[in-house]
Design a protein around this motif. Structure first.
Motif, PDB file in Angstrom:
ATOM      1  N   TYR A   1      27.132  -5.096 -52.389  1.00  0.00           N
ATOM      2  CA  TYR A   1      26.791  -4.059 -51.067  1.00  0.00           C
ATOM      3  C   TYR A   1      27.150  -4.928 -49.642  1.00  0.00           C
ATOM      4  N   PHE A   2      27.551  -3.820 -48.827  1.00  0.00           N
ATOM      5  CA  PHE A   2      28.460  -5.227 -47.449  1.00  0.00           C
ATOM      6  C   PHE A   2      27.193  -3.552 -46.326  1.00  0.00           C
ATOM      7  N   TYR A   3      26.944  -4.250 -46.006  1.00  0.00           N
ATOM      8  CA  TYR A   3      25.956  -2.985 -45.053  1.00  0.00           C
ATOM      9  C   TYR A   3      26.634  -3.675 -43.287  1.00  0.00           C
ATOM     10  N   ASP A   4      26.151  -3.128 -42.144  1.00  0.00           N
ATOM     11  CA  ASP A   4      25.245  -3.283 -41.348  1.00  0.00           C
ATOM     12  C   ASP A   4      24.080  -3.135 -40.578  1.00  0.00           C
ATOM     13  N   ALA A   5      23.897  -5.029 -40.528  1.00  0.00           N
ATOM     14  CA  ALA A   5      23.139  -5.324 -40.699  1.00  0.00           C
ATOM     15  C   ALA A   5      22.020  -5.018 -39.281  1.00  0.00           C
ATOM     16  N   ASN A   6      22.340  -4.076 -38.450  1.00  0.00           N
ATOM     17  CA  ASN A   6      21.661  -3.978 -37.364  1.00  0.00           C
ATOM     18  C   ASN A   6      20.631  -2.412 -37.686  1.00  0.00           C
ATOM     19  N   THR A   7      22.087  -1.543 -38.285  1.00  0.00           N
ATOM     20  CA  THR A   7      21.781  -0.388 -38.759  1.00  0.00           C
ATOM     21  C   THR A   7      21.039  -0.069 -40.129  1.00  0.00           C
ATOM     22  N   MET A   8      21.445  -1.014 -41.248  1.00  0.00           N
ATOM     23  CA  MET A   8      21.612  -1.121 -42.203  1.00  0.00           C
ATOM     24  C   MET A   8      22.396  -0.185 -43.222  1.00  0.00           C
ATOM     25  N   ARG A   9      23.300   0.869 -42.330  1.00  0.00           N
ATOM     26  CA  ARG A   9      23.954   1.673 -43.279  1.00  0.00           C
ATOM     27  C   ARG A   9      25.395   0.369 -44.110  1.00  0.00           C
ATOM     28  N   CYS A  10      25.334   1.540 -45.470  1.00  0.00           N
ATOM     29  CA  CYS A  10      26.286   0.998 -46.069  1.00  0.00           C
ATOM     30  C   CYS A  10      27.513   1.030 -46.043  1.00  0.00           C
ATOM     31  N   LEU A  11      28.717  -0.172 -45.704  1.00  0.00           N
ATOM     32  CA  LEU A  11      29.400   0.450 -45.022  1.00  0.00           C
ATOM     33  C   LEU A  11      31.004   0.017 -46.631  1.00  0.00           C
ATOM     34  N   PHE A  12      29.959  -0.983 -47.881  1.00  0.00           N
ATOM     35  CA  PHE A  12      31.196  -0.608 -48.985  1.00  0.00           C
ATOM     36  C   PHE A  12      30.201  -1.365 -50.171  1.00  0.00           C
ATOM     37  N   GLU A  13      30.445  -0.645 -51.141  1.00  0.00           N
ATOM     38  CA  GLU A  13      29.647  -0.619 -52.038  1.00  0.00           C
ATOM     39  C   GLU A  13      30.891  -1.546 -53.558  1.00  0.00           C
ATOM     40  N   ARG A  14      30.670  -2.531 -54.699  1.00  0.00           N
ATOM     41  CA  ARG A  14      31.722  -2.451 -55.521  1.00  0.00           C
ATOM     42  C   ARG A  14      31.185  -2.820 -56.684  1.00  0.00           C
ATOM     43  N   GLN A  15      31.433  -2.447 -58.337  1.00  0.00           N
ATOM     44  CA  GLN A  15      30.824  -3.527 -59.200  1.00  0.00           C
ATOM     45  C   GLN A  15      31.604  -4.314 -59.285  1.00  0.00           C
ATOM     46  N   VAL A  16      30.606  -6.053 -59.470  1.00  0.00           N
ATOM     47  CA  VAL A  16      31.221  -6.943 -59.430  1.00  0.00           C
ATOM     48  C   VAL A  16      30.185  -7.802 -61.236  1.00  0.00           C
ATOM     49  N   ASP A  17      31.632  -8.585 -62.397  1.00  0.00           N
ATOM     50  CA  ASP A  17      30.936  -9.384 -62.817  1.00  0.00           C
ATOM     51  C   ASP A  17      30.494 -10.371 -62.253  1.00  0.00           C
ATOM     52  N   CYS A  18      28.778 -10.462 -62.486  1.00  0.00           N
ATOM     53  CA  CYS A  18      27.667 -11.534 -62.643  1.00  0.00           C
ATOM     54  C   CYS A  18      27.856 -12.377 -63.908  1.00  0.00           C
ATOM     55  N   SER A  19      29.103 -12.674 -64.380  1.00  0.00           N
ATOM     56  CA  SER A  19      28.753 -13.280 -65.689  1.00  0.00           C
ATOM     57  C   SER A  19      28.556 -15.040 -65.594  1.00  0.00           C
ATOM     58  N   GLY A  20      28.147 -15.455 -64.484  1.00  0.00           N
ATOM     59  CA  GLY A  20      27.266 -16.917 -64.386  1.00  0.00           C
ATOM     60  C   GLY A  20      26.359 -16.928 -63.188  1.00  0.00           C
ATOM     61  N   THR A  21      25.995 -18.434 -62.343  1.00  0.00           N
ATOM     62  CA  THR A  21      25.768 -17.991 -61.274  1.00  0.00           C
ATOM     63  C   THR A  21      26.042 -17.385 -60.108  1.00  0.00           C
ATOM     64  N   MET A  22      26.000 -16.698 -59.648  1.00  0.00           N
ATOM     65  CA  MET A  22      26.640 -15.918 -58.446  1.00  0.00           C
ATOM     66  C   MET A  22      26.130 -17.029 -56.666  1.00  0.00           C
ATOM     67  N   PHE A  23      27.206 -17.017 -55.885  1.00  0.00           N
ATOM     68  CA  PHE A  23      27.277 -17.754 -54.616  1.00  0.00           C
ATOM     69  C   PHE A  23      27.702 -17.123 -53.919  1.00  0.00           C
ATOM     70  N   PRO A  24      27.055 -16.841 -52.824  1.00  0.00           N
ATOM     71  CA  PRO A  24      27.627 -16.094 -51.245  1.00  0.00           C
ATOM     72  C   PRO A  24      28.693 -17.304 -50.774  1.00  0.00           C
ATOM     73  N   ALA A  25      29.714 -16.954 -50.714  1.00  0.00           N
ATOM     74  CA  ALA A  25      31.027 -17.801 -50.671  1.00  0.00           C
ATOM     75  C   ALA A  25      31.899 -16.604 -48.939  1.00  0.00           C
ATOM     76  N   PHE A  26      32.808 -17.573 -48.252  1.00  0.00           N
ATOM     77  CA  PHE A  26      33.316 -17.758 -47.160  1.00  0.00           C
ATOM     78  C   PHE A  26      34.797 -18.115 -46.928  1.00  0.00           C
ATOM     79  N   GLY A  27      34.401 -17.116 -46.777  1.00  0.00           N
ATOM     80  CA  GLY A  27      36.423 -18.281 -46.785  1.00  0.00           C
ATOM     81  C   GLY A  27      37.290 -17.852 -45.125  1.00  0.00           C
ATOM     82  N   LEU A  28      37.743 -18.734 -44.738  1.00  0.00           N
ATOM     83  CA  LEU A  28      38.671 -18.433 -42.988  1.00  0.00           C
ATOM     84  C   LEU A  28      39.450 -19.257 -43.199  1.00  0.00           C
TER      85      LEU A  28
END
Length: 590
Positions: free
Chosen positions: A544-571
């Motif tokens: 789930y992706f939230y606006d952290a100030n209002t805690m309003r959910c902006l988007f959610e999607r199912q994901v395959d948690c087949s192993g260890t999941m890490f927070p990921a960032f791409g720039l």
């Protein structure tokens, strides 16, 4: 039995002398403890066989006499206590030395008190004067406060009388007007009033008399006819102009306080953070007087999937207070996830409390906080990514690689993202983290990725000349849809240039705005939140992706948690991501 009487005349004892260690009947006690002698001062109790020893015995070793003094514990001890007991490592001194020192100290203290007897009496007199003055001033303050309230009551009573009189006068006037109109209309009825008179006039056979009378009567009947066609009540029954709004006065009365009461503080929203724990900051007015302490209060307004007016909960609506706070911030622990909380604060000076600050509300995250820092050991590109010393901020800069790829950029080739992940992974449970993406950032992708996908990203050769290298190239060829199928062990959404791009919808995703259409690119663009929050439910395979100030959910999607999941960032290009300070305050391991 009495220890003095001899058989066969031995009497039962009535007293036992603790100093003589003997029991006496009444006659023997009087004989051996005559009045006016030192023995008369002996301590006596009821008849007993248990006499205390003349010498003080050790409470820990009942058969040992105390013969030393422990300077650490400041109590007499025996030699066994010093050898192997609880005082083995303590500094002890001989009983005679302790006796001499303590006796000198006590004598000096008594001598000092005796020498300052006049000062003590003077201070007692001063305290008595202060007590009387306090009593008089307190009674005076009560009388003055009563006078002020009496004047307020008199003013309110006067205004009440005036305003009620005004309402009564207006009501009587309107009733009189309406009653007059009723009488006028009743005159139009047959056999009464105007109609009856007109019928009598019609019976007149003398033409001159009829004309003289009917001329004025016709005018009156015409007016009555017009009034029937255009009926309007002569008075308005509505009293809207007499509605009294006392909200401002009630607020002023609630804020009424003595001149020495401090002004209320204001909660600083920009510096207050609420997660599983709350850190509430406030500021005082610029011209405020010093305060003794503050009290922060909070209450739960609502929980998951419940309205703010949550009913039936023990915590709902009940204000709970923290301990006294001597600074300008306070923490609140053990807040429930996905709940709405209200906070208020007030100051205290000289036992007088200020009014409460305006209430502010915060929504807690949907899951416990997941703490991590950026990892510089897994695929980190030091040429284009810069980490600060705390590893909670990463910044992307256009380095030498962009210059070397200038020719390919000119011919329309694609340059890949520079990825960085968190240094802690998730293999179970539900977790939440938040961060800030600077508004000037060109393109930043955020989300989660599994360890298997990370190996592909960081260890497989990169073909930066092919637009098929990255899974989300931005092309509308349909490849973006394919990359978000349920079998993919990652989910990333795009932020950049002050905007947030909602990925194309599929059967496994949902967005907060029902009007968002995957076929309309304009509807997929939202303003970039000041802070973005991500919640990964590992067991439910959903992110789930939230606006952290209002805690309003902006988007959610199912994901395959087949192993260890890490927070990921791409720039890519210039950009900056900063983790929330509350997030990296503690480290968790999984």
């Amino acid at each position: 039995m009495c220890n003095i009487c001899k058989p066969p005349n031995q009497q039962e004892a009535t007293k036992s002398c603790m100093d003589c260690k003997a029991s006496y009947c009444n006659e023997c006690f009087k004989l051996h403890h005559p009045w006016g002698t030192p023995k008369a001062q002996h301590e006596y109790v009821g008849p007993t066989m248990n006499f205390r020893p003349k010498v003080l015995m050790c409470p820990e070793h009942e058969m040992e006499k105390v013969n030393m003094y422990c300077e650490v514990c400041r109590r007499p001890v025996c030699h066994l206590c010093k050898l192997g007991g609880s005082h083995a490592n303590h500094k002890v001194t001989s009983m005679s030395s302790a006796y001499k020192i303590l006796k000198e100290k006590l004598a000096k203290s008594i001598h000092y008190l005796i020498s300052k007897e006049d000062r003590v009496r003077t201070q007692i007199t001063e305290l008595d004067r202060l007590i009387n003055q306090t009593e008089e001033n307190g009674q005076l303050a009560e009388r003055q406060a009563n006078e002020h309230f009496e004047r307020l009551f008199e003013t309110l009573q006067e205004r009440k009388t005036e305003m009620l009189t005004s309402i009564e006068q207006s009501r009587n006037r309107r009733i009189d007007q309406l009653k007059g109109q009723v009488e006028e209309y009743r005159g139009m009825l047959e056999n009464s009033g105007l109609v009856g008179y007109a019928q009598e006039v019609l019976k007149e056979t003398d033409q001159s008399c009829f004309v003289q009378t009917a001329k004025q009567l016709h005018v009156r009947i015409q007016k009555a006819t017009e009034s029937l066609k255009t009926f309007h009540p002569s008075a308005d029954p509505c009293f809207d102009e007499f509605v009294l709004d006392t909200s401002k006065e009630e607020t002023l009365l609630k804020e009424m306080c003595f001149g020495g009461v401090p002004d209320p503080p204001l909660i600083d929203l920009s510096h207050s953070k609420v997660y599983n724990e709350a850190s509430i900051c406030w500021r005082l007015p610029d011209d405020h007087l010093p305060t003794d302490h503050h009290i922060l209060e909070y209450r739960k307004l609502g929980g998951p999937s419940q309205s703010p007016s949550l009913e039936g909960s023990e915590d709902s609506g009940v204000w709970r207070a923290t301990d006294k706070v001597y600074g300008s911030s306070a923490g609140v622990h053990d807040l429930e996830p996905d709940s709405l909380y209200a906070f208020r604060v007030r100051s205290c000076r000289n036992s007088m409390f200020s009014p409460y600050s305006p209430e502010v509300s915060f929504h807690t995250p949907p899951a416990p906080i997941f703490s991590f820092l950026f990892s510089d050991k897994c695929g980190f590109s030091p040429e284009r990514l810069i980490l600060n010393s705390r590893r909670d901020t990463v910044e992307s800069v256009a380095g030498m690689a962009f210059l070397l790829a200038a020719e390919r950029v000119q011919t329309g080739s694609y340059i890949g993202l520079d990825y960085i992940i968190g240094d802690t992974g998730i293999s179970q449970g539900r977790h939440y983290w938040a961060f800030k993406v600077e508004a000037y950032s060109y393109m930043v992708k955020v989300g989660v990725a599994s360890d298997t996908k990370l190996i592909e990203w960081f260890h497989n050769p990169r073909d930066t000349s092919s637009p098929r290298y990255d899974h989300d190239s931005g092309h509308d060829s349909g490849s973006e849809d394919a990359c978000y199928e349920l079998s993919q062990p990652f989910t990333l959404i795009t932020l950049g240039m002050g905007k947030l791009i909602i990925p194309k919808a599929s059967s496994s995703s949902s967005v907060s705005n029902a009007n968002v259409s995957s076929g309309d690119p304009g509807n997929r663009v939202l303003p970039m939140p000041q802070h973005l929050g991500i919640c990964l439910d590992y067991d439910a395979h959903r992110v789930y992706f939230y606006d952290a100030n209002t805690m309003r959910c902006l988007f959610e999607r199912q994901v395959d948690c087949s192993g260890t999941m890490f927070p990921a960032f791409g720039l890519m290009g210039s950009g900056k991501v900063q983790l929330e300070e509350f997030i990296n305050a503690k480290k968790l391991t999984f």
